[in-house]
Design an enzyme around this catalytic site. Sequence first.
Site, PDB file in Angstrom:
ATOM      1  N   PHE A 262     -50.838   4.924 -15.018  1.00 49.57           N
ATOM      2  CA  PHE A 262     -51.133   3.759 -14.178  1.00 49.57           C
ATOM      3  C   PHE A 262     -52.049   3.989 -13.116  1.00 49.57           C
ATOM      4  O   PHE A 262     -53.258   3.319 -13.105  1.00 49.57           O
ATOM      5  CB  PHE A 262     -49.910   3.361 -13.751  1.00 49.57           C
ATOM      6  CG  PHE A 262     -49.953   2.600 -12.504  1.00 49.57           C
ATOM      7  CD1 PHE A 262     -50.617   1.461 -12.440  1.00 49.57           C
ATOM      8  CD2 PHE A 262     -49.086   3.176 -11.222  1.00 49.57           C
ATOM      9  CE1 PHE A 262     -50.572   0.561 -11.150  1.00 49.57           C
ATOM     10  CE2 PHE A 262     -49.226   2.260  -9.990  1.00 49.57           C
ATOM     11  CZ  PHE A 262     -49.889   1.154 -10.107  1.00 49.57           C
TER      12      PHE A 262
ATOM     13  N   ASN B  87     -51.597  13.643 -22.094  1.00 53.16           N
ATOM     14  CA  ASN B  87     -51.078  13.716 -23.388  1.00 53.16           C
ATOM     15  C   ASN B  87     -50.367  12.476 -23.811  1.00 53.16           C
ATOM     16  O   ASN B  87     -49.484  12.338 -24.742  1.00 53.16           O
ATOM     17  CB  ASN B  87     -50.091  15.158 -23.492  1.00 53.16           C
ATOM     18  CG  ASN B  87     -48.897  14.524 -22.326  1.00 53.16           C
ATOM     19  OD1 ASN B  87     -48.840  13.558 -21.748  1.00 53.16           O
ATOM     20  ND2 ASN B  87     -47.932  15.391 -22.428  1.00 53.16           N
TER      21      ASN B  87
ATOM     22  N   THR C 268     -46.408   9.369 -20.960  1.00 58.59           N
ATOM     23  CA  THR C 268     -46.285   7.871 -20.462  1.00 58.59           C
ATOM     24  C   THR C 268     -47.215   6.694 -20.354  1.00 58.59           C
ATOM     25  O   THR C 268     -46.890   5.754 -19.685  1.00 58.59           O
ATOM     26  CB  THR C 268     -45.470   8.076 -18.906  1.00 58.59           C
ATOM     27  OG1 THR C 268     -46.312   8.672 -18.025  1.00 58.59           O
ATOM     28  CG2 THR C 268     -44.262   8.929 -19.087  1.00 58.59           C
TER      29      THR C 268
ATOM     30  N   LYS D  48     -60.620  27.401  -9.172  1.00 60.19           N
ATOM     31  CA  LYS D  48     -60.871  28.746  -8.449  1.00 60.19           C
ATOM     32  C   LYS D  48     -62.215  29.304  -9.149  1.00 60.19           C
ATOM     33  O   LYS D  48     -62.980  29.658  -8.582  1.00 60.19           O
ATOM     34  CB  LYS D  48     -59.756  29.758  -8.649  1.00 60.19           C
ATOM     35  CG  LYS D  48     -59.959  31.159  -8.168  1.00 60.19           C
ATOM     36  CD  LYS D  48     -58.681  31.951  -8.510  1.00 60.19           C
ATOM     37  CE  LYS D  48     -59.023  33.365  -7.961  1.00 60.19           C
ATOM     38  NZ  LYS D  48     -58.610  34.350  -9.114  1.00 60.19           N
TER      39      LYS D  48
ATOM     40  N   ALA E   4     -51.558  15.015  -6.316  1.00 58.44           N
ATOM     41  CA  ALA E   4     -50.739  13.928  -6.133  1.00 58.44           C
ATOM     42  C   ALA E   4     -49.455  14.255  -6.044  1.00 58.44           C
ATOM     43  O   ALA E   4     -48.594  14.324  -7.056  1.00 58.44           O
ATOM     44  CB  ALA E   4     -50.975  13.020  -7.711  1.00 58.44           C
TER      45      ALA E   4
ATOM     46  N   TYR F  88     -38.415  16.279 -10.921  1.00 62.52           N
ATOM     47  CA  TYR F  88     -39.388  15.773 -10.261  1.00 62.52           C
ATOM     48  C   TYR F  88     -39.796  16.321  -8.726  1.00 62.52           C
ATOM     49  O   TYR F  88     -40.817  16.880  -8.504  1.00 62.52           O
ATOM     50  CB  TYR F  88     -39.304  14.392 -10.320  1.00 62.52           C
ATOM     51  CG  TYR F  88     -40.413  13.544  -9.980  1.00 62.52           C
ATOM     52  CD1 TYR F  88     -41.630  13.443 -10.527  1.00 62.52           C
ATOM     53  CD2 TYR F  88     -40.420  12.711  -8.541  1.00 62.52           C
ATOM     54  CE1 TYR F  88     -42.832  12.810 -10.055  1.00 62.52           C
ATOM     55  CE2 TYR F  88     -41.533  11.944  -8.042  1.00 62.52           C
ATOM     56  CZ  TYR F  88     -42.751  11.970  -8.944  1.00 62.52           C
ATOM     57  OH  TYR F  88     -43.921  11.390  -8.586  1.00 62.52           O
TER      58      TYR F  88
ATOM     59  N   HIS G 295     -46.301   1.011 -16.596  1.00 62.43           N
ATOM     60  CA  HIS G 295     -45.878   0.673 -17.907  1.00 62.43           C
ATOM     61  C   HIS G 295     -44.634  -0.465 -17.940  1.00 62.43           C
ATOM     62  O   HIS G 295     -43.783   0.077 -17.068  1.00 62.43           O
ATOM     63  CB  HIS G 295     -45.162   1.950 -18.271  1.00 62.43           C
ATOM     64  CG  HIS G 295     -44.816   2.178 -19.861  1.00 62.43           C
ATOM     65  ND1 HIS G 295     -43.891   1.342 -20.490  1.00 62.43           N
ATOM     66  CD2 HIS G 295     -45.237   2.847 -20.898  1.00 62.43           C
ATOM     67  CE1 HIS G 295     -43.678   1.532 -21.428  1.00 62.43           C
ATOM     68  NE2 HIS G 295     -44.649   2.547 -21.943  1.00 62.43           N
TER      69      HIS G 295
HETATM   70  P1  NAD Z   1     -47.932   7.147 -15.031  1.00 65.49           P
HETATM   71  O1  NAD Z   1     -46.557   7.742 -15.681  1.00 65.49           O
HETATM   72  O2  NAD Z   1     -48.632   6.234 -15.402  1.00 65.49           O
HETATM   73  O3  NAD Z   1     -48.992   8.488 -14.965  1.00 65.49           O
HETATM   74  C1  NAD Z   1     -48.816   9.796 -15.480  1.00 65.49           C
HETATM   75  C2  NAD Z   1     -50.063  10.181 -16.499  1.00 65.49           C
HETATM   76  O4  NAD Z   1     -49.700  11.671 -16.694  1.00 65.49           O
HETATM   77  C3  NAD Z   1     -49.515   9.705 -17.979  1.00 65.49           C
HETATM   78  O5  NAD Z   1     -50.748   9.118 -18.545  1.00 65.49           O
HETATM   79  C4  NAD Z   1     -48.902  10.806 -18.655  1.00 65.49           C
HETATM   80  O6  NAD Z   1     -49.091  10.399 -20.035  1.00 65.49           O
HETATM   81  C5  NAD Z   1     -49.589  12.050 -18.287  1.00 65.49           C
HETATM   82  N1  NAD Z   1     -48.896  13.161 -18.613  1.00 65.49           N
HETATM   83  C6  NAD Z   1     -47.482  13.373 -18.108  1.00 65.49           C
HETATM   84  N2  NAD Z   1     -47.191  14.777 -18.511  1.00 65.49           N
HETATM   85  C7  NAD Z   1     -48.387  15.290 -18.805  1.00 65.49           C
HETATM   86  C8  NAD Z   1     -48.721  16.555 -19.314  1.00 65.49           C
HETATM   87  N3  NAD Z   1     -47.843  17.621 -19.543  1.00 65.49           N
HETATM   88  N4  NAD Z   1     -50.231  16.731 -19.832  1.00 65.49           N
HETATM   89  C9  NAD Z   1     -51.099  15.900 -19.557  1.00 65.49           C
HETATM   90  N5  NAD Z   1     -50.740  14.298 -19.145  1.00 65.49           N
HETATM   91  C10 NAD Z   1     -49.365  14.168 -18.702  1.00 65.49           C
HETATM   92  O7  NAD Z   1     -47.555   7.365 -13.439  1.00 65.49           O
HETATM   93  P2  NAD Z   1     -48.421   7.229 -12.261  1.00 65.49           P
HETATM   94  O8  NAD Z   1     -47.526   6.171 -11.358  1.00 65.49           O
HETATM   95  O9  NAD Z   1     -49.680   6.723 -12.733  1.00 65.49           O
HETATM   96  O10 NAD Z   1     -48.373   8.375 -11.365  1.00 65.49           O
HETATM   97  C11 NAD Z   1     -49.626   9.436 -11.337  1.00 65.49           C
HETATM   98  C12 NAD Z   1     -49.391  10.413 -10.313  1.00 65.49           C
HETATM   99  O11 NAD Z   1     -49.251   9.937  -9.208  1.00 65.49           O
HETATM  100  C13 NAD Z   1     -48.108  11.230 -10.632  1.00 65.49           C
HETATM  101  O12 NAD Z   1     -48.402  12.750 -10.484  1.00 65.49           O
HETATM  102  C14 NAD Z   1     -47.018  10.859  -9.895  1.00 65.49           C
HETATM  103  O13 NAD Z   1     -46.070  11.759  -9.848  1.00 65.49           O
HETATM  104  C15 NAD Z   1     -47.673  10.512  -8.544  1.00 65.49           C
HETATM  105  N6  NAD Z   1     -47.038   9.443  -7.852  1.00 65.49           N
HETATM  106  C16 NAD Z   1     -46.987   8.198  -8.202  1.00 65.49           C
HETATM  107  C17 NAD Z   1     -46.340   7.588  -7.438  1.00 65.49           C
HETATM  108  C18 NAD Z   1     -46.299   5.855  -7.927  1.00 65.49           C
HETATM  109  O14 NAD Z   1     -45.613   5.125  -7.105  1.00 65.49           O
HETATM  110  N7  NAD Z   1     -46.861   5.288  -8.837  1.00 65.49           N
HETATM  111  C19 NAD Z   1     -45.526   7.846  -6.380  1.00 65.49           C
HETATM  112  C20 NAD Z   1     -45.725   9.142  -5.907  1.00 65.49           C
HETATM  113  C21 NAD Z   1     -46.474   9.992  -6.670  1.00 65.49           C
END
Ligand code: NAD
Length: 324
Positions: A15, A36, A39, A107, A116, A147, A183
């Site tokens: 997202f 990967n 999600t 590094k 993030a 998490y 999603h």
């Molecule tokens: P999301 O689930 O849409 O995006 C996460 C992405 O990481 C997905 O495309 C998923 O397929 C990928 N991913 C997961 N595990 C992986 C792995 N082992 N190797 C490679 N890719 C992997 O969620 P998002 O809302 O877009 O969040 C993005 C980042 O921002 C995350 O790190 C999340 O913790 C952080 N974050 C988001 C929010 C929010 O409200 N959206 C709040 C706090 C932190």
Amino acid sequence: MASIQRVLVTGGAGFLGSHLCERLVEDGHDVICLDNFFTSQKTNVQHLLGRSNFELIRHDITAPIWLEVDQIYNLACPAAPGHYQYNAIKTIKTSVLGAINVLGIAKRCHAKVLQASTSEVYGDPEIHPQTESYRGNVNPIGPRACYDEGKRAAETLFMDYYRMHKVQIGIVRIFNTYGPRMHPFDGRVISNFIRQALHGEDITVFGDGSQTRSFCYRDDLIEGMMRMMNKADDFIGPVNLGNPGEYTIRQLAEQIINLTGSNSQLIERPLPDDDPTRRKPDITLAKEKLQWQPTIKLQDGLLQTINWFRSINLEHYRPPTPNY
Ligand code: NAD
Ligand code: UDP
């Protein structure tokens, strides 16, 4: 930043990641999106595939990878509670091993790497609003710990690579962010409520709906992240990024019903364990250091998100995880 950078975005098909990739490609940078697809799905970045400055790599960030880049945004990690609890052990591995692997690249390449992180590092906060100096109230053995503690350990690794190896880092703590390309089955409150409202289903309020959250629109958030990455001085954070407007979950449900014109009814469901009671960012530091604050009102952001939900075919999205 004026010069063209080679930028790696882990979790780049998600997202937030897909919007960040879009911004970076538009700005002319050479972008490597690594994901990967746990999600997310390729359709989130399909429109970028033909661009000569965009590259998509299917890779799991828990495994090392050899790349040459100037900047890394580390977003790879499932973010919705249902998604990150689906395989809790994998979630904490993704945060910890993922951090080690991106810090290793940074590094070796002398790249700058941005983590993030999340408001979840504050757990169920005892101080309100949350400032960066607050050390949090996380249950280390609860269902959200995979998490929360994974993200806390990642912050530790970032700080230690900074202190020991002088790696250029930045840490942003992201508060609840929403917008198009969430999603639709991730189980997060905004995606659930909009999907339910548009389909005339009951709106599932967990608990009595008096718990609060503060919702930031994705464009505001991406702007804040990019400002943090491109900051020239030695400010490394952590810095809160979020919208300080605070709403109860019941208020959010009522607003979504109004904006969609839905006939859906609110029903109460059990409150999940360790669900934070209230959350609101103190963004004084972001204002001072990044000259950043959100500009998009909840109503406007919700309308954009509702329009996007109206435009998609839910059958094109993989079914929810069992924890949904
Ligand atoms: P999301 O689930 O849409 O995006 C996460 C992405 O990481 C997905 O495309 C998923 O397929 C990928 N991913 C997961 N595990 C992986 C792995 N082992 N190797 C490679 N890719 C992997 O969620 P998002 O809302 O877009 O969040 C993005 C980042 O921002 C995350 O790190 C999340 O913790 C952080 N974050 C988001 C929010 C929010 O409200 N959206 C709040 C706090 C932190
Ligand atoms: N929530 C809800 N109904 C839903 C989904 C979530 O009432 O269908 C509540 C949830 O219990 C929490 C808040 O909305 O209090 C935000 O949940 P979300 O999963 O979006 O993110 P969190 O901030 O908890 O990580």
